[in-house]
Design a protein around this motif. Structure first.
Motif, PDB file in Angstrom:
ATOM      1  N   LEU A 171       0.831  -1.206   0.000  1.00 35.23           N
ATOM      2  CA  LEU A 171       0.000   0.000   0.000  1.00 35.23           C
ATOM      3  C   LEU A 171       0.866   1.258   0.000  1.00 35.23           C
ATOM      4  CD1 LEU A 171      -2.820   1.284   0.169  1.00 35.23           C
ATOM      5  CD2 LEU A 171      -2.661   1.096   2.671  1.00 35.23           C
ATOM      6  N   VAL A 172       1.896   1.272   0.821  1.00 33.41           N
ATOM      7  CA  VAL A 172       2.812   2.425   0.861  1.00 33.41           C
ATOM      8  C   VAL A 172       3.502   2.598  -0.491  1.00 33.41           C
ATOM      9  CG1 VAL A 172       4.937   3.323   1.890  1.00 33.41           C
ATOM     10  CG2 VAL A 172       3.190   2.280   3.341  1.00 33.41           C
ATOM     11  N   ILE A 173       3.928   1.489  -1.094  1.00 33.43           N
ATOM     12  CA  ILE A 173       4.553   1.549  -2.417  1.00 33.43           C
ATOM     13  C   ILE A 173       3.571   2.106  -3.439  1.00 33.43           C
ATOM     14  CG2 ILE A 173       5.468   0.154  -4.324  1.00 33.43           C
ATOM     15  CD1 ILE A 173       6.587  -1.743  -2.170  1.00 33.43           C
ATOM     16  N   GLY A 174       2.319   1.667  -3.365  1.00 36.87           N
ATOM     17  CA  GLY A 174       1.309   2.146  -4.304  1.00 36.87           C
ATOM     18  C   GLY A 174       1.055   3.632  -4.177  1.00 36.87           C
ATOM     19  N   ILE A 175       0.928   4.099  -2.947  1.00 34.72           N
ATOM     20  CA  ILE A 175       0.655   5.530  -2.727  1.00 34.72           C
ATOM     21  C   ILE A 175       1.822   6.388  -3.210  1.00 34.72           C
ATOM     22  CG2 ILE A 175       0.315   7.285  -0.938  1.00 34.72           C
ATOM     23  CD1 ILE A 175      -1.260   5.175   0.639  1.00 34.72           C
ATOM     24  N   THR A 176       3.057   5.929  -2.958  1.00 31.72           N
ATOM     25  CA  THR A 176       4.220   6.726  -3.365  1.00 31.72           C
ATOM     26  C   THR A 176       4.521   6.599  -4.860  1.00 31.72           C
ATOM     27  OG1 THR A 176       5.668   4.871  -2.736  1.00 31.72           O
ATOM     28  CG2 THR A 176       5.288   6.579  -1.089  1.00 31.72           C
ATOM     29  N   THR A 177       4.114   5.483  -5.471  1.00 25.84           N
ATOM     30  CA  THR A 177       4.409   5.260  -6.887  1.00 25.84           C
ATOM     31  C   THR A 177       3.283   5.723  -7.800  1.00 25.84           C
ATOM     32  OG1 THR A 177       5.730   3.312  -6.311  1.00 25.84           O
ATOM     33  CG2 THR A 177       5.059   3.532  -8.612  1.00 25.84           C
ATOM     34  N   LEU A 178       2.063   5.389  -7.424  1.00 22.63           N
ATOM     35  CA  LEU A 178       0.910   5.687  -8.272  1.00 22.63           C
ATOM     36  C   LEU A 178       0.271   7.029  -7.940  1.00 22.63           C
ATOM     37  CD1 LEU A 178      -0.733   2.131  -8.141  1.00 22.63           C
ATOM     38  CD2 LEU A 178       0.839   3.038  -9.872  1.00 22.63           C
ATOM     39  N   GLY A 179       0.616   7.612  -6.783  1.00 24.77           N
ATOM     40  CA  GLY A 179       0.104   8.925  -6.422  1.00 24.77           C
ATOM     41  C   GLY A 179      -1.019   8.849  -5.386  1.00 24.77           C
ATOM     42  N   THR A 180      -1.150   9.909  -4.617  1.00 22.58           N
ATOM     43  CA  THR A 180      -2.176   9.951  -3.566  1.00 22.58           C
ATOM     44  C   THR A 180      -3.587  10.045  -4.126  1.00 22.58           C
ATOM     45  OG1 THR A 180      -1.861  12.358  -3.424  1.00 22.58           O
ATOM     46  CG2 THR A 180      -0.615  10.992  -1.878  1.00 22.58           C
ATOM     47  N   ASN A 181      -3.725  10.401  -5.391  1.00 22.92           N
ATOM     48  CA  ASN A 181      -5.050  10.469  -6.010  1.00 22.92           C
ATOM     49  C   ASN A 181      -5.503   9.100  -6.517  1.00 22.92           C
ATOM     50  OD1 ASN A 181      -2.973  10.557  -7.928  1.00 22.92           O
ATOM     51  ND2 ASN A 181      -4.303  11.488  -9.480  1.00 22.92           N
ATOM     52  N   ASN A 182      -4.677   8.082  -6.314  1.00 20.48           N
ATOM     53  CA  ASN A 182      -5.019   6.727  -6.737  1.00 20.48           C
ATOM     54  C   ASN A 182      -5.027   5.758  -5.561  1.00 20.48           C
ATOM     55  OD1 ASN A 182      -5.459   6.839  -9.604  1.00 20.48           O
ATOM     56  ND2 ASN A 182      -3.270   7.224  -9.862  1.00 20.48           N
ATOM     57  N   ILE A 183      -5.491   6.238  -4.397  1.00 21.85           N
ATOM     58  CA  ILE A 183      -5.474   5.396  -3.201  1.00 21.85           C
ATOM     59  C   ILE A 183      -6.338   4.147  -3.392  1.00 21.85           C
ATOM     60  CG2 ILE A 183      -6.123   5.279  -0.763  1.00 21.85           C
ATOM     61  CD1 ILE A 183      -5.195   8.132  -0.451  1.00 21.85           C
ATOM     62  N   ARG A 184      -7.484   4.296  -4.038  1.00 23.78           N
ATOM     63  CA  ARG A 184      -8.348   3.133  -4.288  1.00 23.78           C
ATOM     64  C   ARG A 184      -7.600   2.079  -5.093  1.00 23.78           C
ATOM     65  NH1 ARG A 184     -11.123   1.533  -8.678  1.00 23.78           N
ATOM     66  NH2 ARG A 184     -10.546   3.468  -9.737  1.00 23.78           N
ATOM     67  N   VAL A 185      -6.884   2.534  -6.104  1.00 14.91           N
ATOM     68  CA  VAL A 185      -6.104   1.612  -6.934  1.00 14.91           C
ATOM     69  C   VAL A 185      -4.988   0.973  -6.106  1.00 14.91           C
ATOM     70  CG1 VAL A 185      -4.590   1.445  -8.945  1.00 14.91           C
ATOM     71  CG2 VAL A 185      -6.631   2.889  -9.036  1.00 14.91           C
ATOM     72  N   SER A 186      -4.358   1.766  -5.253  1.00 13.13           N
ATOM     73  CA  SER A 186      -3.275   1.245  -4.414  1.00 13.13           C
ATOM     74  C   SER A 186      -3.780   0.181  -3.450  1.00 13.13           C
ATOM     75  CB  SER A 186      -2.619   2.391  -3.632  1.00 13.13           C
ATOM     76  OG  SER A 186      -2.005   3.316  -4.502  1.00 13.13           O
ATOM     77  N   VAL A 187      -4.977   0.386  -2.908  1.00 12.85           N
ATOM     78  CA  VAL A 187      -5.564  -0.605  -2.000  1.00 12.85           C
ATOM     79  C   VAL A 187      -5.835  -1.907  -2.746  1.00 12.85           C
ATOM     80  CG1 VAL A 187      -7.602  -1.167  -0.619  1.00 12.85           C
ATOM     81  CG2 VAL A 187      -6.544   1.085  -0.414  1.00 12.85           C
ATOM     82  N   ILE A 188      -6.395  -1.802  -3.942  1.00 17.92           N
ATOM     83  CA  ILE A 188      -6.674  -3.001  -4.742  1.00 17.92           C
ATOM     84  C   ILE A 188      -5.372  -3.733  -5.077  1.00 17.92           C
ATOM     85  CG2 ILE A 188      -7.499  -3.795  -7.005  1.00 17.92           C
ATOM     86  CD1 ILE A 188      -9.619  -1.568  -6.845  1.00 17.92           C
ATOM     87  N   GLY A 189      -4.343  -2.975  -5.451  1.00 16.02           N
ATOM     88  CA  GLY A 189      -3.053  -3.586  -5.746  1.00 16.02           C
ATOM     89  C   GLY A 189      -2.452  -4.263  -4.525  1.00 16.02           C
ATOM     90  N   ALA A 190      -2.588  -3.633  -3.355  1.00 17.20           N
ATOM     91  CA  ALA A 190      -2.040  -4.200  -2.120  1.00 17.20           C
ATOM     92  C   ALA A 190      -2.763  -5.488  -1.739  1.00 17.20           C
ATOM     93  CB  ALA A 190      -2.140  -3.179  -0.994  1.00 17.20           C
ATOM     94  N   VAL A 191      -4.076  -5.520  -1.933  1.00 19.25           N
ATOM     95  CA  VAL A 191      -4.842  -6.737  -1.645  1.00 19.25           C
ATOM     96  C   VAL A 191      -4.395  -7.865  -2.578  1.00 19.25           C
ATOM     97  CG1 VAL A 191      -7.134  -7.796  -1.753  1.00 19.25           C
ATOM     98  CG2 VAL A 191      -6.843  -5.539  -0.703  1.00 19.25           C
ATOM     99  N   ALA A 192      -4.229  -7.544  -3.866  1.00 13.87           N
ATOM    100  CA  ALA A 192      -3.782  -8.553  -4.834  1.00 13.87           C
ATOM    101  C   ALA A 192      -2.391  -9.065  -4.485  1.00 13.87           C
ATOM    102  CB  ALA A 192      -3.789  -7.961  -6.241  1.00 13.87           C
ATOM    103  N   CYS A 193      -1.513  -8.162  -4.077  1.00  9.61           N
ATOM    104  CA  CYS A 193      -0.157  -8.549  -3.696  1.00  9.61           C
ATOM    105  C   CYS A 193      -0.191  -9.481  -2.488  1.00  9.61           C
ATOM    106  CB  CYS A 193       0.666  -7.300  -3.388  1.00  9.61           C
ATOM    107  SG  CYS A 193       2.382  -7.619  -2.920  1.00  9.61           S
ATOM    108  N   MET A 194      -1.000  -9.136  -1.496  1.00 14.58           N
ATOM    109  CA  MET A 194      -1.108  -9.942  -0.281  1.00 14.58           C
ATOM    110  C   MET A 194      -1.639 -11.342  -0.585  1.00 14.58           C
ATOM    111  SD  MET A 194      -3.431  -9.163   3.095  1.00 14.58           S
ATOM    112  CE  MET A 194      -4.949  -9.309   2.121  1.00 14.58           C
TER     113      MET A 194
END
Length: 222
Positions: A171-194
């Motif tokens: 999730l931290v990687i997603g927020i810093t890489t994909l941007g704070t305006n894509n938190i929903r996407v980062s959460v989905i990516g983090a769930v998939a990674c987990m």
């Protein structure tokens, strides 16, 4: 940052230097005399190799990166089957016990295959994100899962604490890489990674980047 046309080094030369550099990095970890356990040595090698590949992706054009990855995959297969004794002698500290058996392909090969797949089929931003998840979230899950006690085990190789560490890191990687305006996407990516990291079948070095990149690409489509 793409390669500057004014540079005196051509992409093939830089590709060769990158290839040699990453190979020397692996040799460094096998020869290191530090107090690290073999498992922590593997985690650090996992992390630094992925980060090195990310850095190379900012220097070389994408197709050179893909050629570099393919060459590395073929080299591992060649050495593993045709120079097995040499391979085990020089890289045994980076191999798990079952990987020492003849014919068993090492996790490093699956790591490179996963990176090659996502850099081939996904936009570069998403590919980099998924490789960072593989490089950081996977070893973090292993480290926390083995050091922080958890009463609840998903299976022998995955615990709730490890999965939580994987999710938070991704999730931290997603927020810093994909941007704070894509938190929903980062959460989905983090769930998939987990989920990919916790799966008890096949190899998470392939599953994590493919599952994470696929989930993020899907989430960004709407």
């Amino acid at each position: 940052m793409l390669l500057d046309n004014s540079t005196s080094l051509t992409p093939p030369v830089i590709s060769g230097l990158a290839f040699v550099g990453i190979l020397l990095l692996q040799i460094f970890f096998t020869r290191s005399t530090s107090a690290l356990s073999d498992e922590n040595r593997r985690r650090l090698q996992h992390l630094t190799t992925g980060q090195a590949l990310i850095v190379v992706s900012y220097i070389l054009p994408l197709h050179y990166c893909q050629i570099l990855l393919l060459m590395a995959c073929l080299l591992i297969i060649y050495i593993r089957f045709l120079h097995d004794a040499w391979y085990r002698q020089h890289f045994y500290t980076l191999l798990r016990p079952y990987e020492l058996q003849y014919g068993v392909l090492p996790g490093a090969l699956y790591f490179l295959v996963g990176v090659l797949v996502v850099t081939t089929v996904c936009p570069l931003l998403i590919a980099r994100y998924s490789v960072l998840c593989l490089s950081y979230a996977d070893p973090m899950a292993s480290w926390i899962g083995s050091t922080v006690y958890s009463k609840v085990k998903i299976h022998d190789g995955a615990s709730v604490t490890g999965c939580t560490a994987c999710f938070v890191t991704a999730l931290v990687i997603g927020i810093t890489t994909l941007g704070t305006n894509n938190i929903r996407v980062s959460v989905i990516g983090a769930v998939a990674c987990m989920i990919a990291e916790a799966m008890p079948f096949w190899n998470d070095n392939v599953m994590i980047p493919i599952a994470t990149a696929s989930a993020v690409q899907w989430a960004m489509s709407f």
